[in-house]
Design a protein around this motif. Structure first.
Motif, PDB file in Angstrom:
ATOM      1  N   THR A 185       0.832  -1.217   0.000  1.00  0.00           N
ATOM      2  CA  THR A 185       0.000   0.000   0.000  1.00  0.00           C
ATOM      3  C   THR A 185       0.856   1.252   0.000  1.00  0.00           C
ATOM      4  OG1 THR A 185      -0.130  -0.099   2.419  1.00  0.00           O
ATOM      5  CG2 THR A 185      -1.948  -1.086   1.174  1.00  0.00           C
ATOM      6  N   SER A 231       0.903   3.401  -3.198  1.00  0.00           N
ATOM      7  CA  SER A 231      -0.187   4.304  -3.579  1.00  0.00           C
ATOM      8  C   SER A 231       0.177   5.753  -3.272  1.00  0.00           C
ATOM      9  CB  SER A 231      -1.464   3.926  -2.825  1.00  0.00           C
ATOM     10  OG  SER A 231      -2.481   4.855  -3.108  1.00  0.00           O
ATOM     11  N   LEU A 254     -11.173   5.940  -2.656  1.00  0.00           N
ATOM     12  CA  LEU A 254     -10.020   5.351  -1.960  1.00  0.00           C
ATOM     13  C   LEU A 254     -10.188   5.399  -0.443  1.00  0.00           C
ATOM     14  CD1 LEU A 254      -7.028   6.588  -4.145  1.00  0.00           C
ATOM     15  CD2 LEU A 254      -7.873   4.255  -3.904  1.00  0.00           C
ATOM     16  N   GLU A 307      -2.886  -0.878  -5.843  1.00  0.00           N
ATOM     17  CA  GLU A 307      -3.403  -0.103  -6.968  1.00  0.00           C
ATOM     18  C   GLU A 307      -2.673  -0.499  -8.251  1.00  0.00           C
ATOM     19  OE1 GLU A 307      -3.948   4.568  -8.339  1.00  0.00           O
ATOM     20  OE2 GLU A 307      -3.481   4.095  -6.243  1.00  0.00           O
ATOM     21  N   HIS A 323      -2.055   0.522 -12.374  1.00  0.00           N
ATOM     22  CA  HIS A 323      -2.048   1.751 -13.166  1.00  0.00           C
ATOM     23  C   HIS A 323      -1.995   1.444 -14.664  1.00  0.00           C
ATOM     24  CE1 HIS A 323      -1.207   4.384  -9.658  1.00  0.00           C
ATOM     25  NE2 HIS A 323      -0.559   3.317  -9.210  1.00  0.00           N
ATOM     26  N   VAL A 333      -9.418   5.043 -10.643  1.00  0.00           N
ATOM     27  CA  VAL A 333      -8.450   4.252  -9.872  1.00  0.00           C
ATOM     28  C   VAL A 333      -8.897   2.796  -9.913  1.00  0.00           C
ATOM     29  CG1 VAL A 333      -7.448   3.852  -7.601  1.00  0.00           C
ATOM     30  CG2 VAL A 333      -7.855   6.187  -8.390  1.00  0.00           C
ATOM     31  N   GLY A 338      -7.599  -1.428  -8.825  1.00  0.00           N
ATOM     32  CA  GLY A 338      -6.681  -2.202  -8.000  1.00  0.00           C
ATOM     33  C   GLY A 338      -7.323  -3.471  -7.486  1.00  0.00           C
TER      34      GLY A 338
END
Length: 760
Positions: free
Chosen positions: A77, A80, A161, A173, A175, A187, A189
């Motif tokens: 995490t 992010s 989020l 996440e 991209h 977003v 993930g």
């Protein structure tokens, strides 16, 4: 730098290797043939090389220098860019929440006073907090659609989020659309909830101005939808259920997005989502605008937060199209039916996720827990289906939206006149024409009076109706000229809602009406058509007065006719003659000197005539009331009218004295204490509370009695009382005594004609 000098003399005693080696000593780029023929010497000088480097912005990597491996969501995490805010978000008060701000300020002031003085104000604080909670509950249980739109757009509302990090055990996440761009407004993930792995995707708004600019205010470009499409294929390939969060005003509609195929990207997502073989759950956490929301919203189940909205066009855009002004957005929001409860009735939404009082931003953690529970319940139901059943379920959900009827005949008139007709405008009559018509009508009324015939009712009524329409039209034109038409239309809509629901009028609406009325009255004299309006109003008043007088004259004739009919009846005349003879034989000069039997006969005769008269007048559909005719009462009324000013002055002094006592700090404290005790006692007070309340009431009454019983007021009261009694005694002889030629005193009847008019 190196300088080279040479002469035509040839080099001697040097081999070819020596000549070639000379290039390393600073000579280069000269043909060997030339060097062989030239004599040269190399002179060295010091030199420096300077290079200017271009400054570039330092790239901010999300990975910290010392990552915490035990962080919630796992060590990944840290990748992010979504980090906790360094500064707390500022509270934002919406327009309809402003009445609550006063109560909050009072609670803060009382707490500060308690801290400064050290006194115990816990009862007052509890009472104010109870009032605040009650007001908050009343407000949020009766929200209008436009108020829910404002809550859905609240700057402090939790984002995608925020919810994802609250509900997931781990989240990473992902991209990029693999075509050269990563849209920050969308977003995606992978995360886990209670051991289940899901693919999350959603619109991401910013928590402050900087983030909103970075996230493009939650409006995706085609790259964002293609990134979501890539993750849908990824989830379908690996069997991950998909959870989408919708929170966007719509897809970004700039020139570049259109060039890159915004419509094609949305359409591709719609087509693909109907063919995915994994369960899909969509949750509207804020506002869901048009195709930008639907591009990730074609799910098996669509859930909505309690204060979220889902629409084809925003209320402001709809109002601008239909009402030509964005100020009509409250009306548009109601007609669009965009709230969660309305969409549930239309079977577009499959469930409503509750929010705390004050909106999701009031308690974001609790709201996230409700979302987590809703996701688990929906996925339990969907994962139990096989692939074919899941696809049919999603297909059927969208095929059943809307409704139509076949074989039902359409009204031909409605079919022809589908377009609503414009309101017919009232043709304005000139002042000269009105003057001519009114003058003609007045001549007819005068002729009718001279000839003692009935005045012309029909032309008079028609003229009054015409003037009323003219006045209404002038008022409408004045309102348009003053720019108050939109406010008046919105206020009419609010009042019609209250009337349709048979509810009590809201004090806020009453206040709005009074403000608009005062503003209109103050600005009316500046309206361009004020002189015409005033002229027509004066004419209307004059004709209305003439109509009232005409009705009164006609009614008077009918009443006199009925009265003569009653008094000319033979049985009543016979009784009256006998009664007159008995009075003359008694030899009494006044009513008091008559014996009791004769008095009763007179009173009975009076009542009989009154009853006959009442029956006769009621046959004319009149509301009749008997008024006692008494000479003594009239004389008393005349004498007492002299003292009216004195009584009024004394009342003013008494009221002023009471007002001073009520405004005193001592009595104010008593009243506040009484209110607190009543609030604490509730609907079922115990004996101790009842005792306290009764004691406080007695103390307040005692203070008021002490103020009323001051010697000065008592003296003035006794003095005025003595003057009035003296005047009444002096008028005691004016009883209306019976003379020798006694005439029967006719009863006086009052007839209520309505509209504050009476006829005697």
């Amino acid at each position: 730098m190196a300088s080279i000098s040479y002469s035509p003399a040839a080099f001697t005693g040097n081999s070819a290797s020596d000549l070639l080696r000379s290039s390393s000593n600073g000579v280069s780029g000269i043909p060997l043939k030339t060097l062989g023929k030239a004599r040269f010497s190399v002179k060295r000088r010091d030199f420096t090389v300077a290079a200017k480097l271009r400054k570039e912005k330092k790239h901010e990597y999300p990975w910290p220098a010392d990552p915490d491996p035990n962080v919630k969501g796992g060590v990944l995490t840290h990748l992010s860019h979504f980090k906790p805010l360094k500064e707390k978000q500022k509270p934002v008060t919406l327009d309809f929440e402003k009445p609550l701000v006063d109560l909050e300020k009072k609670i803060i002031d009382v707490r500060r006073m308690a801290n400064e003085t050290g006194l115990d104000f816990s009862d007052q604080i509890i009472s104010l907090e109870n009032k605040y909670q009650q007001a908050l509950k009343e407000l949020y249980l009766h929200l209008t659609p436009i108020q829910r739109v404002n809550i859905a757009r609240h700057p402090n509302r939790p984002t995608f989020l925020d919810h994802v990090f609250n509900i997931t055990d781990k989240f990473v996440e992902l991209h990029g659309d693999r075509a050269g761009y990563d849209d920050p407004a969308v977003v995606t993930g992978i995360g886990t909830i209670d051991g289940r792995r899901y693919m999350f995707m959603g619109h991401q708004k910013g928590r402050n101005t900087k983030e909103n600019i970075q996230r493009n205010f939650g409006m995706p470009t085609p790259h964002g939808y293609r990134k979501a499409l890539r993750m849908m294929y990824y989830a379908d390939h690996h069997g991950f259920p998909i959870v989408t969060f919708i929170d966007t005003p719509g897809a970004y509609a700039d020139l570049k997005s259109e060039e890159l195929g915004q419509g094609e990207a949305i359409a591709h997502n719609l087509r693909t989502m109907f063919g995915l073989k994994v369960p899909i759950v969509s949750i509207v956490i804020g506002e869901g605008g048009s195709g930008g929301a639907l591009a990730i919203g074609c799910a098996n189940k669509l859930l909505m937060m309690e204060n979220s909205v889902f629409y084809v066009a925003s209320p402001e855009a709809c109002a601008a199209i239909l009402w030509k002004t964005a100020k009509a957005s409250p009306q548009a929001a109601e007609k669009l039916r965009i709230t969660a409860s309305e969409l549930c009735k239309l079977q577009i939404c499959d469930g409503i996720i509750p929010e705390p009082l004050g909106g999701a931003h009031a308690n974001a953690a609790w709201t996230s827990e409700q979302i987590k529970a809703a996701i688990n319940n929906a996925m339990d139901e969907l994962t139990a289906m096989d692939t074919e059943e899941l696809l049919k379920h999603r297909h059927h959900k969208f095929r059943k939206l809307g409704g139509f009827q076949e074989g039902v005949p359409v009204d031909p008139q409605k079919k022809v006149n589908m377009k609503k007709k414009d309101n017919q405008t009232v043709s304005r009559t000139s002042n000269a024409e009105l003057e001519g018509e009114v003058a003609k009508l007045k001549q007819q009324i005068l002729k009718a009076k001279e000839s003692s015939t009935k005045p012309p009712d029909l032309p008079l009524k028609d003229m009054i109706e015409k003037l009323k329409k003219e006045v209404d039209h002038e008022y409408a034109e004045a309102i348009k000229a003053m720019g108050l038409k939109d406010r008046l239309d919105m206020l009419r809509e609010e009042v019609s809602k209250v009337n349709s629901r048979t509810q009590l009028m809201n004090p806020v609406i009453i206040d709005k009406i009074e403000k608009l009325k005062n503003e209109f009255n103050q600005s009316l004299s500046g309206a361009p058509n004020y002189s015409i309006l005033k002229y027509k109003l004066d004419m209307l008043k004059e004709l209305s007065k003439a109509q009232s007088l005409s009705e009164a004259a006609t009614l008077k004739q009918e009443v006199n006719k009925k009265f003569n009919e009653v008094m000319s009846r033979p049985e009543i005349n016979e009784k009256l003659e006998l009664l007159r003879a008995d009075v003359q034989n008694s030899g009494s000069s006044s009513f008091e000197d008559l014996d009791q039997e004769l008095k009763e006969k007179i009173l009975n005769m009076k009542k009989e005539i009154e009853l006959e008269m009442i029956n006769a007048l009621e046959s004319l559909n009149l509301d009749v009331g008997v008024v006692k005719s008494n000479a003594k009462a009239l004389s008393e009324r005349t004498s007492l009218s002299v003292f009216k000013n004195k009584v009024d002055n004394l009342n003013k002094e008494i009221n002023k004295k009471i007002e001073n006592v009520v405004n005193s700090s001592e009595l104010k404290n008593m009243i506040e204490s009484l209110k607190l005790e009543i609030a604490k006692a509730g609907n079922k007070p115990d004996s101790e509370s009842e005792g306290k309340i009764e004691a406080l009431k007695q103390q307040i009454k005692q203070r008021l009695q002490e103020a009323m019983s001051s010697s000065e007021l008592k003296g003035k009261h006794e003095e005025l009382k003595a003057e009035i009694s003296k005047a009444m005694q002096s008028s005691a002889g004016t009883d209306g005594s019976l003379q020798k030629e006694t005439k029967y005193e006719e009863p006086r009847l009052e007839i209520n004609l309505g509209a504050n008019r009476s006829f005697a």
